[in-house]
Scaffold this motif. Structure first.
Motif, mmCIF file in Angstrom:
data_model
loop_
_atom_site.group_PDB
_atom_site.id
_atom_site.type_symbol
_atom_site.label_atom_id
_atom_site.label_comp_id
_atom_site.label_asym_id
_atom_site.label_seq_id
_atom_site.Cartn_x
_atom_site.Cartn_y
_atom_site.Cartn_z
ATOM 1 N N SER A 112 0.840 -1.204 0.000
ATOM 2 C CA SER A 112 0.000 0.000 0.000
ATOM 3 C C SER A 112 0.869 1.245 0.000
ATOM 4 O O SER A 112 0.599 2.205 -0.729
ATOM 5 C CB SER A 112 -0.895 0.019 1.236
ATOM 6 N N ASP A 151 -5.843 -0.739 -4.730
ATOM 7 C CA ASP A 151 -5.236 -1.343 -3.547
ATOM 8 C C ASP A 151 -6.176 -2.398 -2.977
ATOM 9 O O ASP A 151 -7.127 -2.073 -2.278
ATOM 10 C CB ASP A 151 -4.937 -0.263 -2.505
ATOM 11 N N GLU A 152 -5.907 -3.650 -3.292
ATOM 12 C CA GLU A 152 -6.751 -4.768 -2.852
ATOM 13 C C GLU A 152 -8.228 -4.465 -3.041
ATOM 14 O O GLU A 152 -9.006 -4.500 -2.083
ATOM 15 C CB GLU A 152 -6.468 -5.089 -1.372
#
Ligand code: ATP
Ligand code: MG
Lengths: 322, 251, 302
Positions: free
Chosen positions: B44, B172-173
């Motif tokens: 991240s 991000d995910e």
């Protein structure tokens, strides 16, 4: 290191900088307000502070006409009336908080806490009105009943049963600060981790015994609640002014008329013509401010301590659980 | 439109703690690059450096350089706001603005700024189509986004990021809070995006990386361990730590 | 409902050196103690609510007797003359509360946003001071504003009253605004920033906007609170038996008028005080209920 270093001298958007400046400014306004209150109060009180100093607070004679300014009767009235209020309101407030957080079924919780909060929303002057015309007669008959039992030899219950006086003031104040005690203690109870309760229950404790654990755990917070409520009681003006009788008397009797610091400012400030009288009243205000600041700092410290402790524990539990 | 992202000697720290160490790689344009690695390895942080979000974290510091095409991302006269217009981002949890309708959310990148741009409706439609959400929401554009499912909310956030017409999309995910069906839809969307944008996808899911990405970067403890074509990295990793990770020996 | 203590039957009593009889007695006593204590808790709720109901009933019953149109439209009449109302006081209160809001709401909201957004030392100091201000007795605020405005202006005025009420509002609004803004998840702010929205717009148009219901609730509660304040008006706004004559002159207010009428020796005035109290309580309670209806922030824990 041989990489190109980037120092965070980033361009801040001009709007951002302006906005941040404006917010800061408003933060400073709050500081300025506090300073202003202090300075202005000091200015008004200065003649008295300079002439009498702190001695003022322990002199017992208050006679503006003869320029005698002793504030002890008011300090006494403030302390005693608020003490009565605390003695009545703390058990009641704790009971309400306990009921709301540990006993009440869900459907009852909302309405009861709403009603208790309403108690805090009613204006002081309305409490005074109700106190004067409803509570005082009740207190008067109570006083009569006490006198009839022959307790009048006890100094606490001596004197004429006016109704108006220290006892009425204490009772009205108690009603007014119960919501504070209840609300803060409820927060404190809520901060007690369930694990504490469950551990006690699992050991076979009754609800009440489990609750003792909760009380124990939250004790500093509860003391904080008491101190906070006390601060409220000290500064309460109108309701007290309307039921306490407004006489600068130091008497051991609960039935006796009395006066408080806030109350004497309210009754005499507009009538005060002598500059020294005005200043003396402002000095009482200054002393009152000092007293409440002391208490609120103490309360904050205590409440903070519990919050921090419970937060610390929750964090610790959060680490070990997935 | 789409540009490659050149990362050179990138370092990032939270106060005293350095979370990224000297990362250098180039993320190719019009492709999906997956970022994988165990939790806490700095994935991240890495993508947040690309759109200069890292510096919004209290204590966040960055040094090194990143180029979008030829233009530096960091520099004394680079405005982070401009970078963020060029580099869109979608977060792990869907973040629709709760006070706005679905439609308003999509065009929020314009309406939150001063001035009144025109023709937002058609822009919204285009973005929602690109995000594969149009058919599901076209009849309730004025509803609250909070009534959408998690997957729909996530695609709404993708549409919102697309609406400002960025060159790069960071995800991000994006699927970690979604069910399998929503995940499949979002993955489909991501693959479509790669035709026009430079896409960076952080994921915990190795299957997802193999399904949608052309390149993969493996991070460990704040360092880039291996970077290469996805197929190669997963079938024949050059580094034993990479191999250990993809065969499930840690993570 | 109640959790029963362990049954005494299967315990190895001999080891503790007490007989079964003793143990059962002890358990019975504990159970009774439990019931009594729980009864006391319920009783305390009842005791607390009795004055509330008594007050509401008296204010309602006594107040409604003097409630007529004249009360809202006419000036007070001198003692002995029938009729008259408190129109000037009602209007005066609205003016004072309006002034307080005009000063106190922007300052309080902005200071609250500052507290929620800043991690600086200054913010910690401001928060502490706001909390302290919150505990300052309102009569003391009145004294300070007397020194600040009445002395230099050489007259009591609506301005002074409005400022006094504003000073009481500001810490309330500040602290509530901070709390409400902090309840908004960081994610929303980041999402807006990531769209390329400047931080100040993200703060205002996303974060504060999301917290707005809670902020408004706090403002309304603060307004209700200062609308009932008497003490800080006594020597700032003073009172006025007539319609207001501009903001630089003394002005009547509902609480001060109620106070003056209540402590007067005339039963007709007492009646007026009750009616005034009814109007005041109704205003305050309606505001309270409305504030709750507006709802707290959607991220509030309740
Ligand atoms: N706000 C912060 N302050 C201090 N350290 C942080 C902060 N955020 C992250 N870190 C640390 O920086 C490192 C990298 O964090 P990062 O969030 O980039 O990891 P990640 O690879 O995205 O993990 P995950 O897969 O769990 O999302 C971690 O060790 C983390 O503990
Ligand atoms: Mg992450």
């Amino acid at each position: 290191m041989n990489q190109p270093l980037h120092h965070p001298t980033r361009v801040v958007n001009r709007g951002d900088r302006l906005f941040r400046g404006i917010l800061r400014l408003f933060g400073l306004v709050v500081l300025a307000i506090a300073l202003l209150i202090l300075v202005e109060l000091w200015e008004v009180a200065r003649p008295s502070v300079e002439r009498f100093g702190l001695r003022f607070l322990i002199e017992t004679q208050w006679d503006p006409v003869r320029e005698q300014f002793g504030a002890l009767p008011f300090v006494y009235g403030t302390l005693v009336s608020s003490l009565i209020a605390i003695l009545l309101a703390v058990p009641l407030g704790l009971g309400v908080a306990f009921f709301l957080s540990e006993m009440a079924p869900r459907w009852l919780r909302e309405p009861v806490s709403f009603l208790v909060e309403l108690l805090a929303a009613i204006p002081s002057v309305v409490y005074g009105l109700w106190g004067l015309f409803v509570l005082v007669p009740i207190i008067r008959s109570l006083e009569l009943a006490i006198l009839r039992t022959g307790l009048s030899r006890v100094p606490l219950f001596s004197g004429a049963p006016y109704g108006i006086g220290m006892l009425s003031a204490g009772v009205v104040l108690a009603i007014m600060i119960v919501p504070t005690v209840a609300a803060v203690s409820r927060e404190v109870f809520r901060a007690v981790p369930d694990s504490q309760r469950e551990a006690a229950l699992a050991l076979g404790a009754t609800r009440w015994e489990a609750m003792k654990v909760v009380f124990d755990y939250g004790r500093p917070g509860i003391v904080g609640a008491v101190v906070l409520a006390w601060g409220r009681a000290l500064g309460e003006t109108m309701a007290v002014n309307m039921v306490i009788g407004n006489q600068p008397i130091i008497s051991a009797s609960l039935f006796s008329p009395a006066h408080t610091m806030a109350s004497v400012i309210a009754s005499e400030f507009n009538e005060a013509v002598e500059p020294m009288h005005v200043a003396a009243l402002a000095e009482i205000g200054l002393a009152l401010l000092g007293l409440t600041l002391l208490l609120s700092a103490l309360a904050r410290l205590l409440v903070l301590r519990v919050e921090r402790r419970s937060r610390g524990r929750q964090a610790a539990q959060g680490v070990t659980s997935p | 439109m789409a540009v490659p992202i050149r990362v050179e000697h990138l370092n990032a720290a939270f106060g005293p703690f350095q979370a990224l160490h000297d990362v250098t790689l180039t993320l190719p344009a019009r492709q999906v690059t997956a970022i994988i690695g165990p939790s806490g390895c700095g994935k991240s942080t890495f993508v947040r450096c690309i759109n200069r979000m890292h510096e919004e974290t209290p204590g966040g510091r960055v040094w090194g350089q990143i180029y979008l095409g030829d233009e530096p991302v960091y520099g004394p006269d680079v405005d982070p706001v401009v970078i963020r217009r060029r580099v869109g981002m979608v977060f792990q949890r869907p973040t629709p603005f709760p006070t706005m309708s679905i439609l308003e959310n999509v065009v929020a990148g314009y309406t939150l700024l001063p001035g009144r741009p025109r023709d937002l409706e058609s822009l919204a439609e285009r973005s929602l189509r690109q995000a594969g959400l149009w058919d599901e929401v076209k009849d309730r554009l004025r509803d609250s986004p909070l009534n959408l499912s998690g997957g729909q909310q996530q695609r709404l956030c993708i549409a919102r990021a697309l609406a400002v017409e960025p060159e790069v999309i960071l995800l991000d995910e994006p699927c970690s809070s979604l069910d399998p069906i929503s995940t499949a839809k979002v993955e489909e969307t991501i693959m479509e995006l790669a035709q026009r944008y430079t896409v960076v996808l952080v994921t915990h899911n190795i299957q997802q990386a193999t399904r949608v990405s052309q390149h993969t970067a493996f991070f460990l403890l704040g360092r880039l361990i291996e970077f290469g074509p996805t197929e190669q990295l997963f079938t024949n990793p050059a580094n034993e730590q990479t191999e250990a990770y993809i065969t499930g020996r840690f993570g | 409902m109640s959790q029963e203590p362990l049954a005494a039957t299967h315990l190895p009593l001999s080891r503790w050196g007490i007989s079964r009889r003793q143990l059962e007695g002890r358990i019975r006593r504990r159970r009774w103690a439990d019931r009594i204590i729980r009864g006391l808790m319920v009783a305390s709720v009842v005791v607390v609510l009795i004055p509330l109901f008594s007050l509401l009933i008296y204010v309602g019953r006594s107040g409604i007797q003097g409630l007529d149109l004249a009360f809202f439209t006419q000036l007070p009449k001198p003692v002995g003359m029938p009729g008259g109302g408190m129109a000037n006081a009602i209007v005066g209160s609205l003016i004072l509360v309006g002034l307080a809001a005009a000063i106190g709401v922007p300052v309080g909201v902005m200071a609250g946003v500052f507290l929620a957004r800043s991690t600086s030392r200054l913010a910690d100091g401001v928060r502490f001071v706001a909390q302290v201000l919150n505990g300052v007795p309102s009569i003391v605020v009145g004294l300070a504003v007397y020194g600040l405005m009445v002395v230099p202006m050489q007259t009591y005025s609506a301005w002074a009253g409005g400022v006094a009420l504003a000073l009481i509002m500001i810490p309330l609004v500040t602290l509530n605004t901070e709390e409400m803004v902090r309840l908004v998840p960081r994610d929303l702010n980041e999402a807006a920033l990531a769209l390329g929205v400047p931080a100040w717009l993200a703060t205002l148009r996303v974060v504060v906007r999301t917290a707005l219901p809670g902020i408004l609730t706090g403002i309304m509660l603060a307004l209700a609170r200062v609308a009932g304040e008497t003490a800080p008006l006594l020597f700032t706004a003073l009172n006025n038996a007539f319609w207001h004559q501009g903001l630089s002159n003394p002005i009547a207010s509902l609480p001060v008028t109620i106070y003056n009428y209540a402590i007067s020796p005339y039963p007709e005035w007492h009646q007026k005080a009750w009616t005034g109290a009814l109007v005041l309580v109704a205003m305050v309670l309606i505001t309270n209920v409305l504030a709750r209806f507006f709802g707290r922030s959607r991220y509030d824990r309740r």
